[in-house]
Scaffold this motif. Structure first.
Motif, PDB file in Angstrom:
ATOM      1  N   GLY A  27      -1.678 -27.359  14.203  1.00  0.00           N
ATOM      2  CA  GLY A  27      -2.095 -28.544  15.000  1.00  0.00           C
ATOM      3  C   GLY A  27      -1.808 -28.272  16.846  1.00  0.00           C
ATOM      4  N   VAL A  28      -0.609 -27.331  16.923  1.00  0.00           N
ATOM      5  CA  VAL A  28      -0.265 -26.853  18.477  1.00  0.00           C
ATOM      6  C   VAL A  28      -0.024 -25.656  18.510  1.00  0.00           C
ATOM      7  CG1 VAL A  28       0.633 -29.211  19.067  1.00  0.00           C
ATOM      8  CG2 VAL A  28       2.216 -27.832  17.876  1.00  0.00           C
ATOM      9  N   ALA A  29       0.001 -24.967  19.495  1.00  0.00           N
ATOM     10  CA  ALA A  29       0.407 -23.569  19.576  1.00  0.00           C
ATOM     11  C   ALA A  29       1.840 -23.450  19.375  1.00  0.00           C
ATOM     12  CB  ALA A  29      -0.131 -23.036  21.138  1.00  0.00           C
ATOM     13  N   PRO A  30       2.221 -22.151  18.805  1.00  0.00           N
ATOM     14  CA  PRO A  30       3.428 -21.834  18.527  1.00  0.00           C
ATOM     15  C   PRO A  30       4.352 -21.839  19.783  1.00  0.00           C
ATOM     16  CG  PRO A  30       2.356 -20.141  17.762  1.00  0.00           C
ATOM     17  CD  PRO A  30       1.349 -21.220  18.172  1.00  0.00           C
ATOM     18  N   GLN A  31       5.487 -21.947  20.094  1.00  0.00           N
ATOM     19  CA  GLN A  31       6.179 -21.790  21.020  1.00  0.00           C
ATOM     20  C   GLN A  31       7.302 -20.830  20.774  1.00  0.00           C
ATOM     21  OE1 GLN A  31       7.549 -25.278  22.951  1.00  0.00           O
ATOM     22  NE2 GLN A  31       8.676 -24.062  24.777  1.00  0.00           N
ATOM     23  N   ASP A  32       7.519 -19.605  21.488  1.00  0.00           N
ATOM     24  CA  ASP A  32       8.512 -18.456  21.414  1.00  0.00           C
ATOM     25  C   ASP A  32       9.811 -19.027  22.096  1.00  0.00           C
ATOM     26  OD1 ASP A  32       6.967 -17.332  19.328  1.00  0.00           O
ATOM     27  OD2 ASP A  32       5.847 -16.281  20.986  1.00  0.00           O
ATOM     28  N   PHE A  33      10.895 -18.773  21.619  1.00  0.00           N
ATOM     29  CA  PHE A  33      12.198 -19.100  22.323  1.00  0.00           C
ATOM     30  C   PHE A  33      12.947 -17.621  22.319  1.00  0.00           C
ATOM     31  CE2 PHE A  33      10.916 -23.259  20.521  1.00  0.00           C
ATOM     32  CZ  PHE A  33      11.066 -23.891  21.863  1.00  0.00           C
ATOM     33  N   GLN A  34      13.593 -17.188  23.358  1.00  0.00           N
ATOM     34  CA  GLN A  34      14.373 -16.216  23.712  1.00  0.00           C
ATOM     35  C   GLN A  34      15.710 -16.926  23.343  1.00  0.00           C
ATOM     36  OE1 GLN A  34      13.353 -12.888  23.902  1.00  0.00           O
ATOM     37  NE2 GLN A  34      11.142 -13.779  24.063  1.00  0.00           N
ATOM     38  N   LYS A  35      16.715 -15.744  23.163  1.00  0.00           N
ATOM     39  CA  LYS A  35      18.098 -16.475  22.919  1.00  0.00           C
ATOM     40  C   LYS A  35      18.551 -17.122  24.321  1.00  0.00           C
ATOM     41  CE  LYS A  35      22.654 -14.700  21.507  1.00  0.00           C
ATOM     42  NZ  LYS A  35      23.390 -13.582  20.789  1.00  0.00           N
ATOM     43  N   GLY A  36      19.130 -18.196  24.110  1.00  0.00           N
ATOM     44  CA  GLY A  36      19.774 -18.834  25.265  1.00  0.00           C
ATOM     45  C   GLY A  36      18.877 -19.719  25.853  1.00  0.00           C
ATOM     46  N   ILE A  68      16.017 -41.938  31.387  1.00  0.00           N
ATOM     47  CA  ILE A  68      15.107 -41.777  30.117  1.00  0.00           C
ATOM     48  C   ILE A  68      13.811 -41.695  30.664  1.00  0.00           C
ATOM     49  CG2 ILE A  68      14.492 -43.242  28.403  1.00  0.00           C
ATOM     50  CD1 ILE A  68      17.344 -44.607  28.504  1.00  0.00           C
ATOM     51  N   VAL A  69      13.444 -40.555  29.936  1.00  0.00           N
ATOM     52  CA  VAL A  69      11.696 -40.108  30.259  1.00  0.00           C
ATOM     53  C   VAL A  69      10.941 -40.366  28.825  1.00  0.00           C
ATOM     54  CG1 VAL A  69      10.079 -38.549  31.107  1.00  0.00           C
ATOM     55  CG2 VAL A  69      12.591 -38.887  31.889  1.00  0.00           C
ATOM     56  N   ASP A  70      10.026 -41.450  28.986  1.00  0.00           N
ATOM     57  CA  ASP A  70       9.153 -41.557  27.981  1.00  0.00           C
ATOM     58  C   ASP A  70       7.938 -40.484  27.673  1.00  0.00           C
ATOM     59  OD1 ASP A  70      10.142 -44.066  27.099  1.00  0.00           O
ATOM     60  OD2 ASP A  70       8.947 -45.087  28.640  1.00  0.00           O
ATOM     61  N   SER A  71       7.814 -40.069  26.611  1.00  0.00           N
ATOM     62  CA  SER A  71       6.886 -39.033  26.245  1.00  0.00           C
ATOM     63  C   SER A  71       5.428 -39.882  26.146  1.00  0.00           C
ATOM     64  CB  SER A  71       6.883 -38.218  25.069  1.00  0.00           C
ATOM     65  OG  SER A  71       8.294 -37.455  25.069  1.00  0.00           O
ATOM     66  N   ALA A  72       4.290 -39.104  26.443  1.00  0.00           N
ATOM     67  CA  ALA A  72       2.786 -39.756  26.335  1.00  0.00           C
ATOM     68  C   ALA A  72       2.605 -39.740  24.888  1.00  0.00           C
ATOM     69  CB  ALA A  72       2.013 -38.786  27.245  1.00  0.00           C
ATOM     70  N   GLU A  73       2.417 -40.982  24.846  1.00  0.00           N
ATOM     71  CA  GLU A  73       1.783 -41.219  23.131  1.00  0.00           C
ATOM     72  C   GLU A  73       0.372 -41.494  23.150  1.00  0.00           C
ATOM     73  OE1 GLU A  73       4.404 -44.237  23.509  1.00  0.00           O
ATOM     74  OE2 GLU A  73       6.043 -42.629  22.616  1.00  0.00           O
ATOM     75  N   ASN A  74      -0.298 -40.842  22.021  1.00  0.00           N
ATOM     76  CA  ASN A  74      -1.837 -41.391  21.656  1.00  0.00           C
ATOM     77  C   ASN A  74      -1.800 -42.761  20.972  1.00  0.00           C
ATOM     78  OD1 ASN A  74      -1.359 -41.234  19.014  1.00  0.00           O
ATOM     79  ND2 ASN A  74      -1.653 -39.027  19.164  1.00  0.00           N
ATOM     80  N   LEU A  75      -2.983 -43.376  21.053  1.00  0.00           N
ATOM     81  CA  LEU A  75      -3.458 -44.497  20.307  1.00  0.00           C
ATOM     82  C   LEU A  75      -2.700 -44.687  19.287  1.00  0.00           C
ATOM     83  CD1 LEU A  75      -4.884 -47.212  20.831  1.00  0.00           C
ATOM     84  CD2 LEU A  75      -6.807 -46.256  19.871  1.00  0.00           C
ATOM     85  N   GLY A  76      -2.863 -43.806  18.279  1.00  0.00           N
ATOM     86  CA  GLY A  76      -2.123 -43.881  16.959  1.00  0.00           C
ATOM     87  C   GLY A  76      -0.692 -43.839  16.924  1.00  0.00           C
ATOM     88  N   GLU A  77       0.174 -43.279  17.605  1.00  0.00           N
ATOM     89  CA  GLU A  77       1.441 -43.147  18.013  1.00  0.00           C
ATOM     90  C   GLU A  77       1.937 -44.809  18.136  1.00  0.00           C
ATOM     91  OE1 GLU A  77       3.319 -39.071  18.896  1.00  0.00           O
ATOM     92  OE2 GLU A  77       1.761 -39.788  20.238  1.00  0.00           O
ATOM     93  N   SER A 368       1.699 -32.927  12.340  1.00  0.00           N
ATOM     94  CA  SER A 368       2.417 -32.651  13.641  1.00  0.00           C
ATOM     95  C   SER A 368       1.622 -33.374  14.764  1.00  0.00           C
ATOM     96  CB  SER A 368       2.402 -31.004  14.125  1.00  0.00           C
ATOM     97  OG  SER A 368       1.115 -30.550  14.287  1.00  0.00           O
ATOM     98  N   ASN A 369       0.575 -33.657  14.628  1.00  0.00           N
ATOM     99  CA  ASN A 369      -0.027 -34.430  15.370  1.00  0.00           C
ATOM    100  C   ASN A 369       0.133 -36.075  15.116  1.00  0.00           C
ATOM    101  OD1 ASN A 369      -1.803 -35.591  17.452  1.00  0.00           O
ATOM    102  ND2 ASN A 369      -3.681 -35.023  16.718  1.00  0.00           N
TER     103      ASN A 369
END
Length: 637
Positions: A27-36, A68-77, A368-369
């Motif tokens: 559903g979403v593109a993977p995100q790579d994380f480096q150490k730290g 406090i920051v709200d995340s954007a939610e879709n109609l279903g959420e 995931s969506n």
């Protein structure tokens, strides 16, 4: 390369569908994380299976970030009551942390009461990291090697001190997080594949006066490598009590690849029961198919051959059975306008469900969506209004109707209007409880815009197209004077035969219905659309076959009033669905609040109403096809 990969996804999904499971695309593109790298934990709603009323995470005095920051939610959420916000928990990739102090709060009477209410109602805290929900691993009692995952951790627990009968409330104020990651063997980057927690209640202690960051805890000290491993001295929730919120973070490398990280969430431990459900449903279908085959190939074929060999009018008058009512069988029923409306709405539902399931099976409605499934169903319902208008106006014109605009208007407003009115009442109750599950005014306005701005015009377009087409011609002519219906045997009583007809369609789906209700009301993931699609096809076949069988018996009894009875025969399965919902409420749920009970039965009433419209339409069209087929196969003078 992308085309090959897409075809590979679809090929794998079809293989899994055959085995009874549906596949999902991440559903979403993977995100790579480096150490730290910073990992930001988000908080979602507080949920409880006892109240079914979600609340915002910050509706109780949890530790808060600077802003406090709200995340954007879709109609279903939004319709699900999700409220995703940032949190004060911040990790660094692959850098373990121990005994981090989040904040210190001193309870007053109001805040203590708020925590106690959430603990008493068994509310759980839901968090998200890299779009993965937080789970608590729990060892199964019956299987030592098996672990089940509870979604979210409880705000706290109730208990008693040794030697005391007074019940106390304790809060989970120490969280031991485990972040699982899959490392790329060629690079140092890693992807998150798991997010787990073990909550503890611990009464933290420290020396001297509290001075925020400079104060060292004696119960949890990273310098002395002392961490929280149990809740032997729990943190009590009372007025004027001091609570310190702390957390640990551990990172574990995992062999699970990012594309399969949702498998642990979606893994069902009841596959055998699902297969039993399919076999049970198939046995019902085979039984009905045998009866239909007997009617079509033996009895009906013999009748048609005999009728077509009759030579004299006297011989024809001596015959009895379904041929005698040929002059009345296509007489328009009473309240034919209402039947047209219901049939059009049922077509709308059938189209929405078929397309939704096909998308789900092919993996396009990823878990995931969040809210994706509900959003897709709403949008598909709106666009299927075109077929609703077409179906209702085609049937209306066959009944010699002339005012297609009136029938289109009723199709566009009757079912959605009644559901919206009930939904508005239920939403007002949720609003009165100050729950985050209440749909905001902006979202309610968006639903009205979808209804009036897209669905209603499409229904009218479909109605116009359907009415412009030539009317369906009846296979036989209808007499001007209605034939008298002879007295019927007790087993052909309309109420009795309708109620009998609804048992088998319900019996074909009731086992799968248990899992669907569990996923909705006990907040578990349901993503085995392979099973669900098979059961849905079985439901369609069962509704069609039972209606054909009972319709044939009715016509043989010289009762030609089949239009509404064919709709109600399979549609009556909705009555059994609602009764089963009541049984489920009293045997499986622990809902105590009256408002929550009203919400449960209100929403299940909407579901049962929709099920009635769907199954009734399937039965109607099956009987409609059957009667046209048999009466076009005989010679009528």
């Amino acid at each position: 390369m992308m085309s090959v990969r897409r075809h590979l996804w679809i090929f794998v999904s079809l293989i899994l569908f055959v085995h009874g499971h549906s596949f999902y695309l991440p559903g979403v593109a993977p995100q790579d994380f480096q150490k730290g790298d910073l990992l930001k934990v988000k908080v979602n709603k507080l949920t409880s299976i006892k109240t079914q009323l979600p609340y915002s995470y910050y509706s109780v005095p949890h530790c808060q970030p600077g802003k406090i920051v709200d995340s954007a939610e879709n109609l279903g959420e939004v319709l699900r009551g999700d409220r995703i916000e940032n949190s004060p928990y911040v990790f660094k990739m692959r850098e373990p942390q121990m005994c981090n102090v989040v904040c210190r709060i001193v309870l007053n009477a109001k805040t203590a009461k708020a925590f106690k209410e959430k603990i008493r109602d068994e509310y759980r805290v839901n968090m998200i990291l890299d779009n993965l929900p937080l789970v608590v691993p729990i060892q199964r009692v019956d299987q030592e090697s098996s672990i089940v995952y509870q979604h979210g951790f409880h705000v706290g627990l109730k208990g008693q001190y040794a030697g005391s009968k007074d019940e106390k409330y304790f809060i989970h104020n120490h969280l031991s997080f485990t972040v699982k990651f899959h490392k790329d063997p060629e690079t140092e980057s890693a992807r998150i594949v798991g997010f787990e927690v073990k909550p503890f209640s611990i009464k933290h202690e420290y020396e001297g006066v509290w001075t925020s960051d400079k104060t060292r805890l004696t119960t949890c000290d990273p310098h002395a490598k002392r961490t929280v491993t149990n809740s032997e001295s729990p943190q009590e929730v009372e007025d004027k009590r001091e609570i310190l919120f702390t957390y640990d973070v551990d990172f574990k490398e995992s062999e699970v690849k990012w594309a399969y990280r949702w498998d642990t969430y979606l893994l069902m431990a009841d596959d055998q029961i699902h297969w039993f459900s399919i076999v049970n449903s198939l046995m019902i279908v085979l039984f009905l198919s045998g009866m239909v085959a007997m009617i079509m190939l033996r009895t009906l074929y013999r009748d048609i051959s005999k009728y077509n060999q009759l030579e004299t009018q006297e011989e024809a008058q001596e015959e009895t059975g379904w041929k005698l009512v040929h002059g009345d069988v296509f007489r328009p029923p009473t309240n034919s306008d209402l039947l047209c409306v219901y049939v059009g709405t049922g077509v709308q539902f059938l189209g929405m469900l078929l397309v939704t399931m096909m998308f789900a099976i092919l993996g396009f409605l990823s878990p995931s969506n969040r809210g994706g499934l509900m959003t897709a169903m709403l949008l598909l319902w709106v666009f299927m209004g075109l077929f609703a208008g077409y179906s209702s106006s085609r049937l209306y014109k066959m009944f010699k109707g002339t005012e297609w605009k009136k029938i289109s208007l009723r199709t566009a407003f009757m079912f959605p209007g009644s559901v919206f009115a009930l939904f508005f009442v239920l939403n007002s109750l949720i609003w009165g409880e100050k729950s985050s599950g209440a749909v905001p005014f902006g979202t309610m306005f968006a639903l009205v815009v979808l209804w009036f701005g897209i669905s209603v015009p499409l229904v009218f377009v479909g109605g116009y197209i359907g009415f412009r087409k030539p009317a369906l011609e009846d296979p036989v002519k209808t007499n001007k004077i209605p034939r008298q219906i002879p007295e019927q045997p007790w087993y052909m009583n309309p109420i009795f035969s309708i109620l009998i007809g609804g048992i088998l369609p319900f019996g074909a789906v009731f086992i799968e219905l248990f899992f669907i209700l569990t996923s909705i009301w006990l907040q578990q993931f349901y993503y085995i659309f392979g099973f669900l699609f098979l059961v849905f096809i079985i439901l369609i076949v069962t509704c069609a076959e039972i209606t054909i069988v009972l319709c044939y018996f009715q016509l043989c009894s010289e009762d030609y009033l089949w239009w509404w009875r064919s709709y109600l025969t399979s549609g009556s399965s909705a009555l059994y669905l609602f009764l089963y919902a009541g049984f489920y409420f009293f045997t499986k749920l622990e809902i105590t609040k009256p408002v929550s009970g009203v919400l449960y039965f209100g929403y299940m009433l909407i579901v049962s109403y929709a099920f009635f419209v769907l199954t009734g339409t399937i039965g109607f069209y099956a009987c409609f096809w059957f009667t046209r087929l048999i009466y076009s196969s005989v010679k009528i003078d």
